[in-house]
Structures are given as C-alpha cells and as structure tokens.
Design a protein around this motif. Structure first.
Motif, PDB file in Angstrom:
ATOM      1  N   UNK A  21       0.824  -1.211   0.000  1.00 40.98           N
ATOM      2  CA  UNK A  21       0.000   0.000   0.000  1.00 40.98           C
ATOM      3  C   UNK A  21       0.858   1.262   0.000  1.00 40.98           C
ATOM      4  N   UNK A  22       1.892   1.280   0.830  1.00 42.45           N
ATOM      5  CA  UNK A  22       2.762   2.457   0.884  1.00 42.45           C
ATOM      6  C   UNK A  22       3.445   2.718  -0.449  1.00 42.45           C
ATOM      7  N   UNK A  23       3.900   1.668  -1.093  1.00 41.85           N
ATOM      8  CA  UNK A  23       4.536   1.819  -2.404  1.00 41.85           C
ATOM      9  C   UNK A  23       3.534   2.321  -3.440  1.00 41.85           C
ATOM     10  N   UNK A  24       2.308   1.813  -3.352  1.00 43.03           N
ATOM     11  CA  UNK A  24       1.275   2.246  -4.293  1.00 43.03           C
ATOM     12  C   UNK A  24       0.972   3.728  -4.137  1.00 43.03           C
ATOM     13  N   UNK A  25       0.868   4.203  -2.916  1.00 42.78           N
ATOM     14  CA  UNK A  25       0.563   5.618  -2.690  1.00 42.78           C
ATOM     15  C   UNK A  25       1.684   6.506  -3.236  1.00 42.78           C
ATOM     16  N   UNK A  26       2.922   6.064  -3.085  1.00 48.97           N
ATOM     17  CA  UNK A  26       4.039   6.822  -3.648  1.00 48.97           C
ATOM     18  C   UNK A  26       4.093   6.742  -5.160  1.00 48.97           C
ATOM     19  N   UNK A  27       3.581   5.645  -5.685  1.00 46.85           N
ATOM     20  CA  UNK A  27       3.596   5.419  -7.125  1.00 46.85           C
ATOM     21  C   UNK A  27       2.462   6.129  -7.848  1.00 46.85           C
ATOM     22  N   UNK A  28       1.390   6.416  -7.141  1.00 48.98           N
ATOM     23  CA  UNK A  28       0.168   6.892  -7.782  1.00 48.98           C
ATOM     24  C   UNK A  28       0.366   8.127  -8.673  1.00 48.98           C
ATOM     25  N   UNK A  29       1.123   9.149  -8.241  1.00 50.06           N
ATOM     26  CA  UNK A  29       1.316  10.304  -9.138  1.00 50.06           C
ATOM     27  C   UNK A  29       1.952   9.920 -10.467  1.00 50.06           C
ATOM     28  N   UNK A  30       2.882   8.968 -10.436  1.00 50.49           N
ATOM     29  CA  UNK A  30       3.516   8.513 -11.673  1.00 50.49           C
ATOM     30  C   UNK A  30       2.518   7.747 -12.547  1.00 50.49           C
ATOM     31  N   UNK A  31       1.666   6.968 -11.908  1.00 45.54           N
ATOM     32  CA  UNK A  31       0.639   6.244 -12.656  1.00 45.54           C
ATOM     33  C   UNK A  31      -0.319   7.214 -13.335  1.00 45.54           C
ATOM     34  N   UNK A  32      -0.762   8.221 -12.584  1.00 49.47           N
ATOM     35  CA  UNK A  32      -1.682   9.211 -13.145  1.00 49.47           C
ATOM     36  C   UNK A  32      -1.029   9.960 -14.301  1.00 49.47           C
ATOM     37  N   UNK A  43       8.898   8.696 -18.130  1.00 49.51           N
ATOM     38  CA  UNK A  43       9.408   9.156 -16.834  1.00 49.51           C
ATOM     39  C   UNK A  43       9.345   8.028 -15.817  1.00 49.51           C
ATOM     40  N   UNK A  44       8.278   7.266 -15.842  1.00 44.79           N
ATOM     41  CA  UNK A  44       8.143   6.139 -14.916  1.00 44.79           C
ATOM     42  C   UNK A  44       9.202   5.081 -15.218  1.00 44.79           C
TER      43      UNK A  44
END
Length: 208
Positions: A21-32, A43-44
């Motif tokens: 979950x923590x990794x996902x929250x940090x990843x979310x801006x890059x996903x968006x 960039x990702x």
C-alpha cells in the motif's frame, strides 16, 4: 471448508495489498501521469525505483485478478465450467498464465534489432495499465455489490470496463511503437504483441 483454495488466496491477496500500500501511494502520481501523457510513461520507466515499485504493485494484483475472473466467470469455457470451484480456479489461473507466457514469447520473437528501447517500453507499459484495470474493475465491483444487479449483468459491465482500459492501453502502445516504427510496422507489431495473445485467450473461452 468450502472453497478452501479461494479462501486462502483471498487472505494472501489482502496481506499483499497491505504490504504494498505504501509503495502504491508513492507510485500513484507517476501512474496518473502515465495515463494522462506519453511522456509520463517514459518518466516512470526512467526511474529504477519507481519502475520496481510499479512491477511489485502489479505483481501483488495478479491473485486478485485471477479471483475476479474466477468469481464472475469472465473466462468460462465449457471445458472448465462444470468443474469443482477450486479446480476451475486452477484452470483459470493456468489460462491466464498461458496468456502471459504467450505475450512474453511474442515479445522475444518479434523484438527488433533497432529501436529496442521503445519496444521494451511498449512491453512494460502493460504492467501500468494492468494496475489501472484492477483499480477500475475493483471499484466497479465494490459499487455494484451495493446494487441488486445479477451476476450476469455485473459480468457484462466488467467486460465493458476491461475493454475500455484495453483500448486506452492499445492507444498508448501505438504511440510508443510509432516513435521508432512506420505505421505499417507499428500495426503489425501491435497485432503480434498484444492483439494475437488476447484473441487466442478469447477464442479459447468460446470454443473450448
């Protein structure tokens, strides 16, 4: 206990999702950013840490994906439809594994001598869109579970949602491949890399 295997997999899925979950929250801006613009995809991929987090999150969603396909019979050929639930779950997992292996094999067969960077990005962007797909369909399942829709209608809604994300994915793949290929080669690569494996999966679900 009924559905022993599926119960175990649900518990494993929940634990894995909590762990990442923590990794996902940090990843979310890059996903968006990847969803909104082509440059976001590069960039990702350009960040080793972000790319590894993306791959880990995608891997953690594999079991939920299998359970979702099994639960709503999204892949349900006659050959396995009458099996006991746990055996049908194993058959669904095997079919999806075969799809992933075929896609990887097509990547190895069709990989060009030049422009391999864009080719590799196209292959890996599937992990990003798989995360989008799972977020989308899990939200839909959560919302529809509060309604009175029968399972058949839910199944068709999930088919529609999956098709929508897949079209977005194909559009992004076209954009990436076109950076190093002419339109004809881009189309042929897309057919071999993405459309053929999925088509075989769909056909097997209809004719078997």
């Amino acid at each position: 206990m009924v559905f022993v295997l599926s119960d175990i997999l649900v518990v494993i899925s929940v634990l894995l999702c909590i762990l990442v979950l923590g990794r996902f929250l940090g990843l979310f801006p890059y996903l968006a950013d990847s969803l909104s613009r082509l440059r976001g995809c590069f960039a990702l991929e350009g960040s080793v840490r972000v790319r590894q987090d993306r791959n880990l999150v995608a891997l953690s969603l594999v079991i939920p994906a299998i359970l979702l396909v099994w639960r709503y019979r999204l892949y349900n050929p006659d050959l396995i439809s009458g099996l006991e639930p746990d055996f049908r779950l194993c058959a669904v997992a095997a079919a999806l594994a075969a799809f992933v292996l075929l896609r990887g094999l097509m990547y190895l067969i069709l990989r060009p001598r030049r422009g391999q960077e864009h080719f590799r990005h196209e292959h890996r962007v599937a992990y990003t869109y798989f995360i989008f797909l799972m977020i989308f369909v899990l939200l839909i399942v959560g919302i529809l579970s509060l309604t009175t829709l029968d399972e058949g209608m839910v199944r068709w809604v999930l088919y529609g949602a999956s098709a929508f994300i897949y079209l977005l994915f194909l559009h992004r793949c076209l954009q990436i491949l076109s950076l190093s290929c002419n339109p004809l080669r881009t189309f042929l690569y897309l057919c071999g890399l993405e459309i053929l494996p999925l088509s075989l999966l769909i056909v097997s679900g209809i004719v078997l």
